[in-house]
Design an enzyme around this catalytic site. Structure first.
Site, mmCIF file in Angstrom:
data_model
loop_
_atom_site.group_PDB
_atom_site.id
_atom_site.type_symbol
_atom_site.label_atom_id
_atom_site.label_comp_id
_atom_site.label_asym_id
_atom_site.label_seq_id
_atom_site.Cartn_x
_atom_site.Cartn_y
_atom_site.Cartn_z
ATOM 1 N N CYS A 29 3.977 -1.923 -3.055
ATOM 2 C CA CYS A 29 2.633 -2.595 -2.512
ATOM 3 C C CYS A 29 1.751 -1.673 -2.053
ATOM 4 O O CYS A 29 2.099 -1.065 -0.825
ATOM 5 C CB CYS A 29 3.191 -3.866 -1.621
ATOM 6 S SG CYS A 29 2.042 -4.549 -0.253
ATOM 7 N N CYS A 32 0.869 -2.293 1.716
ATOM 8 C CA CYS A 32 1.978 -2.157 2.633
ATOM 9 C C CYS A 32 2.299 -0.501 2.830
ATOM 10 O O CYS A 32 2.497 -0.334 3.991
ATOM 11 C CB CYS A 32 3.444 -2.613 1.747
ATOM 12 S SG CYS A 32 3.496 -4.242 1.476
#
Length: 107
Positions: A29, A32
């Site tokens: 991600c 993230c």
């Protein structure tokens, strides 16, 4: 500040007492990684040192925990107080906003 890494087996015990900020993330991600960098650089004010725990949980390694707390989008940051979620933030969140939420949580 040290960011702890939580796992599925010890998660409930890790959040059971006090105020804990948990970043739910995954290695694949992109946003993230941005949130992780914010946590790594975040400096807690004196008022929070020793009163809060900051950690991360890889949802791919802990899918049962992610499901329990209904994490559907990542990054998601959940602030827990004595084991109960009190605040959920979805998307990349600035350090200042996280610190403000933590200060409210310990008040």
């Amino acid at each position: 500040m040290t960011v702890e890494h939580f796992d599925q087996a010890g998660f409930e015990a890790a959040i059971a007492t006090g105020v804990t900020l948990v970043d739910f993330w995954a290695t694949w991600c992109g946003p993230c990684k941005m949130q992780g960098a914010i946590l790594d650089k975040m400096e807690l004010p004196e008022s929070l040192i020793g009163k809060v725990t900051v950690g991360k949980l890889d949802i791919d390694k802990a899918p049962l925990v992610a499901a329990k707390y209904r994490v559907q989008s990542i990054p998601t940051v959940i602030i827990f107080k004595d084991g109960a979620p009190i605040e959920t933030l979805v998307g990349v969140t600035r350090a200042e906003a996280l610190i403000e939420k933590l200060e409210k949580a310990i008040a």
